[in-house]
Design a protein around this motif. Sequence first.
Motif, PDB file in Angstrom:
ATOM      1  N   GLU A   1     -77.603  -6.888 -13.103  1.00  0.00           N
ATOM      2  CA  GLU A   1     -77.699  -7.993 -12.134  1.00  0.00           C
ATOM      3  C   GLU A   1     -78.264  -9.257 -12.779  1.00  0.00           C
ATOM      4  O   GLU A   1     -77.888 -10.371 -12.415  1.00  0.00           O
ATOM      5  CB  GLU A   1     -78.605  -7.615 -10.949  1.00  0.00           C
ATOM      6  CG  GLU A   1     -78.177  -6.402 -10.173  1.00  0.00           C
ATOM      7  CD  GLU A   1     -78.812  -5.116 -10.698  1.00  0.00           C
ATOM      8  OE1 GLU A   1     -79.871  -4.704 -10.204  1.00  0.00           O
ATOM      9  OE2 GLU A   1     -78.218  -4.520 -11.603  1.00  0.00           O
TER      10      GLU A   1
ATOM     11  N   ILE B   1     -75.484 -10.790 -14.909  1.00  0.00           N
ATOM     12  CA  ILE B   1     -74.529 -11.482 -14.022  1.00  0.00           C
ATOM     13  C   ILE B   1     -75.119 -12.819 -13.572  1.00  0.00           C
ATOM     14  O   ILE B   1     -74.439 -13.848 -13.578  1.00  0.00           O
ATOM     15  CB  ILE B   1     -74.164 -10.594 -12.815  1.00  0.00           C
ATOM     16  CG1 ILE B   1     -73.321  -9.411 -13.285  1.00  0.00           C
ATOM     17  CG2 ILE B   1     -73.445 -11.396 -11.735  1.00  0.00           C
ATOM     18  CD1 ILE B   1     -73.147  -8.319 -12.243  1.00  0.00           C
ATOM     19  N   PHE B   2     -76.387 -12.811 -13.175  1.00  0.00           N
ATOM     20  CA  PHE B   2     -77.055 -14.040 -12.753  1.00  0.00           C
ATOM     21  C   PHE B   2     -76.994 -15.093 -13.856  1.00  0.00           C
ATOM     22  O   PHE B   2     -76.680 -16.263 -13.603  1.00  0.00           O
ATOM     23  CB  PHE B   2     -78.509 -13.743 -12.372  1.00  0.00           C
ATOM     24  CG  PHE B   2     -79.324 -14.972 -12.103  1.00  0.00           C
ATOM     25  CD1 PHE B   2     -79.248 -15.614 -10.879  1.00  0.00           C
ATOM     26  CD2 PHE B   2     -80.162 -15.489 -13.076  1.00  0.00           C
ATOM     27  CE1 PHE B   2     -79.995 -16.761 -10.624  1.00  0.00           C
ATOM     28  CE2 PHE B   2     -80.916 -16.630 -12.837  1.00  0.00           C
ATOM     29  CZ  PHE B   2     -80.829 -17.258 -11.607  1.00  0.00           C
TER      30      PHE B   2
ATOM     31  N   ASN C   1     -74.887 -15.315 -16.400  1.00  0.00           N
ATOM     32  CA  ASN C   1     -73.504 -15.772 -16.589  1.00  0.00           C
ATOM     33  C   ASN C   1     -73.110 -16.783 -15.520  1.00  0.00           C
ATOM     34  O   ASN C   1     -72.474 -17.802 -15.815  1.00  0.00           O
ATOM     35  CB  ASN C   1     -72.538 -14.589 -16.590  1.00  0.00           C
ATOM     36  CG  ASN C   1     -72.656 -13.750 -17.842  1.00  0.00           C
ATOM     37  OD1 ASN C   1     -73.106 -14.217 -18.880  1.00  0.00           O
ATOM     38  ND2 ASN C   1     -72.261 -12.491 -17.742  1.00  0.00           N
ATOM     39  N   GLU C   2     -73.484 -16.511 -14.287  1.00  0.00           N
ATOM     40  CA  GLU C   2     -73.188 -17.442 -13.191  1.00  0.00           C
ATOM     41  C   GLU C   2     -73.996 -18.729 -13.319  1.00  0.00           C
ATOM     42  O   GLU C   2     -73.543 -19.799 -12.903  1.00  0.00           O
ATOM     43  CB  GLU C   2     -73.441 -16.771 -11.846  1.00  0.00           C
ATOM     44  CG  GLU C   2     -72.448 -15.665 -11.552  1.00  0.00           C
ATOM     45  CD  GLU C   2     -72.768 -14.877 -10.289  1.00  0.00           C
ATOM     46  OE1 GLU C   2     -73.854 -15.071  -9.693  1.00  0.00           O
ATOM     47  OE2 GLU C   2     -71.921 -14.037  -9.908  1.00  0.00           O
ATOM     48  N   LEU C   3     -75.187 -18.619 -13.902  1.00  0.00           N
ATOM     49  CA  LEU C   3     -76.030 -19.799 -14.089  1.00  0.00           C
ATOM     50  C   LEU C   3     -75.349 -20.820 -14.997  1.00  0.00           C
ATOM     51  O   LEU C   3     -75.424 -22.026 -14.747  1.00  0.00           O
ATOM     52  CB  LEU C   3     -77.389 -19.386 -14.669  1.00  0.00           C
ATOM     53  CG  LEU C   3     -78.371 -20.518 -14.934  1.00  0.00           C
ATOM     54  CD1 LEU C   3     -78.738 -21.235 -13.630  1.00  0.00           C
ATOM     55  CD2 LEU C   3     -79.618 -19.965 -15.627  1.00  0.00           C
TER      56      LEU C   3
ATOM     57  N   GLU D   1     -72.178 -21.436 -15.292  1.00  0.00           N
ATOM     58  CA  GLU D   1     -71.182 -22.136 -14.477  1.00  0.00           C
ATOM     59  C   GLU D   1     -71.841 -23.092 -13.492  1.00  0.00           C
ATOM     60  O   GLU D   1     -71.379 -24.220 -13.296  1.00  0.00           O
ATOM     61  CB  GLU D   1     -70.312 -21.128 -13.733  1.00  0.00           C
ATOM     62  CG  GLU D   1     -69.468 -20.269 -14.646  1.00  0.00           C
ATOM     63  CD  GLU D   1     -68.736 -19.165 -13.905  1.00  0.00           C
ATOM     64  OE1 GLU D   1     -68.543 -19.290 -12.681  1.00  0.00           O
ATOM     65  OE2 GLU D   1     -68.357 -18.180 -14.553  1.00  0.00           O
ATOM     66  N   LEU D   2     -72.920 -22.652 -12.864  1.00  0.00           N
ATOM     67  CA  LEU D   2     -73.613 -23.473 -11.870  1.00  0.00           C
ATOM     68  C   LEU D   2     -74.209 -24.728 -12.508  1.00  0.00           C
ATOM     69  O   LEU D   2     -74.077 -25.829 -11.967  1.00  0.00           O
ATOM     70  CB  LEU D   2     -74.721 -22.656 -11.197  1.00  0.00           C
ATOM     71  CG  LEU D   2     -75.551 -23.397 -10.163  1.00  0.00           C
ATOM     72  CD1 LEU D   2     -74.705 -23.695  -8.931  1.00  0.00           C
ATOM     73  CD2 LEU D   2     -76.769 -22.594  -9.791  1.00  0.00           C
TER      74      LEU D   2
ATOM     75  N   TYR E   1     -71.260 -27.002 -13.264  1.00  0.00           N
ATOM     76  CA  TYR E   1     -70.607 -27.469 -12.033  1.00  0.00           C
ATOM     77  C   TYR E   1     -71.469 -28.501 -11.298  1.00  0.00           C
ATOM     78  O   TYR E   1     -70.967 -29.502 -10.800  1.00  0.00           O
ATOM     79  CB  TYR E   1     -70.311 -26.275 -11.126  1.00  0.00           C
ATOM     80  CG  TYR E   1     -69.734 -26.652  -9.796  1.00  0.00           C
ATOM     81  CD1 TYR E   1     -68.399 -27.054  -9.666  1.00  0.00           C
ATOM     82  CD2 TYR E   1     -70.513 -26.617  -8.645  1.00  0.00           C
ATOM     83  CE1 TYR E   1     -67.871 -27.414  -8.436  1.00  0.00           C
ATOM     84  CE2 TYR E   1     -69.991 -26.977  -7.413  1.00  0.00           C
ATOM     85  CZ  TYR E   1     -68.673 -27.371  -7.321  1.00  0.00           C
ATOM     86  OH  TYR E   1     -68.161 -27.730  -6.099  1.00  0.00           O
ATOM     87  N   LYS E   2     -72.781 -28.257 -11.229  1.00  0.00           N
ATOM     88  CA  LYS E   2     -73.694 -29.177 -10.527  1.00  0.00           C
ATOM     89  C   LYS E   2     -74.087 -30.364 -11.405  1.00  0.00           C
ATOM     90  O   LYS E   2     -74.920 -31.179 -11.006  1.00  0.00           O
ATOM     91  CB  LYS E   2     -74.952 -28.430 -10.085  1.00  0.00           C
ATOM     92  CG  LYS E   2     -74.712 -27.341  -9.067  1.00  0.00           C
ATOM     93  CD  LYS E   2     -75.007 -27.848  -7.716  1.00  0.00           C
ATOM     94  CE  LYS E   2     -74.920 -26.707  -6.718  1.00  0.00           C
ATOM     95  NZ  LYS E   2     -75.327 -27.110  -5.418  1.00  0.00           N
TER      96      LYS E   2
ATOM     97  N   GLU F   1     -70.141 -27.721 -20.884  1.00  0.00           N
ATOM     98  CA  GLU F   1     -70.377 -26.296 -20.674  1.00  0.00           C
ATOM     99  C   GLU F   1     -71.115 -25.687 -21.862  1.00  0.00           C
ATOM    100  O   GLU F   1     -71.949 -24.802 -21.690  1.00  0.00           O
ATOM    101  CB  GLU F   1     -69.057 -25.560 -20.433  1.00  0.00           C
ATOM    102  CG  GLU F   1     -69.259 -24.133 -19.992  1.00  0.00           C
ATOM    103  CD  GLU F   1     -67.996 -23.449 -19.543  1.00  0.00           C
ATOM    104  OE1 GLU F   1     -68.063 -22.256 -19.246  1.00  0.00           O
ATOM    105  OE2 GLU F   1     -66.930 -24.110 -19.485  1.00  0.00           O
TER     106      GLU F   1
ATOM    107  N   GLN G   1     -74.439 -23.295 -21.843  1.00  0.00           N
ATOM    108  CA  GLN G   1     -74.481 -22.015 -22.547  1.00  0.00           C
ATOM    109  C   GLN G   1     -75.692 -21.942 -23.482  1.00  0.00           C
ATOM    110  O   GLN G   1     -76.361 -20.909 -23.553  1.00  0.00           O
ATOM    111  CB  GLN G   1     -73.200 -21.792 -23.343  1.00  0.00           C
ATOM    112  CG  GLN G   1     -71.998 -21.523 -22.477  1.00  0.00           C
ATOM    113  CD  GLN G   1     -70.701 -21.493 -23.269  1.00  0.00           C
ATOM    114  OE1 GLN G   1     -70.638 -21.878 -24.424  1.00  0.00           O
ATOM    115  NE2 GLN G   1     -69.637 -21.044 -22.611  1.00  0.00           N
TER     116      GLN G   1
END
Length: 107
Positions: free
Chosen positions: A11, A14-15, A17-19, A21-22, A25-26, A32, A36
């Motif tokens: 978990e 996953i958090f 990895n999503e961070l 993108e967030l 995106y924000k 990117e 990373q």
Amino acid sequence: MEKVKIEILPEVIIFLNELIELLFYKEYFGFEDTAQLYVQKIYDFFEYDLLNFPHKSTPIKLKKFGSNYVFFRPNNRTTWYIFFEKNNNRYLITHLTNNHIKELNDL
């Protein structure tokens, strides 16, 4: 001396990895690659610095995240709280959050 082993719950991975993108995106980071690198700093902290920082016992209201925590400040605006379980030379990172989230009012 027994080697230290650091594991990370899926978990948390996953958090992170999503961070990436967030953050991109924000528009916290313009590229990117930079997002990373920011997340890589967190992984580097897990691997190289977690053992060197004094850890604290987690307050009772937040024990669901892990028995111990340390904090990491990659910049002046954000402090990351890394929750984990420790058993001898084994560490399991169980949760990751930061000072922008309300659940940390008890720390």
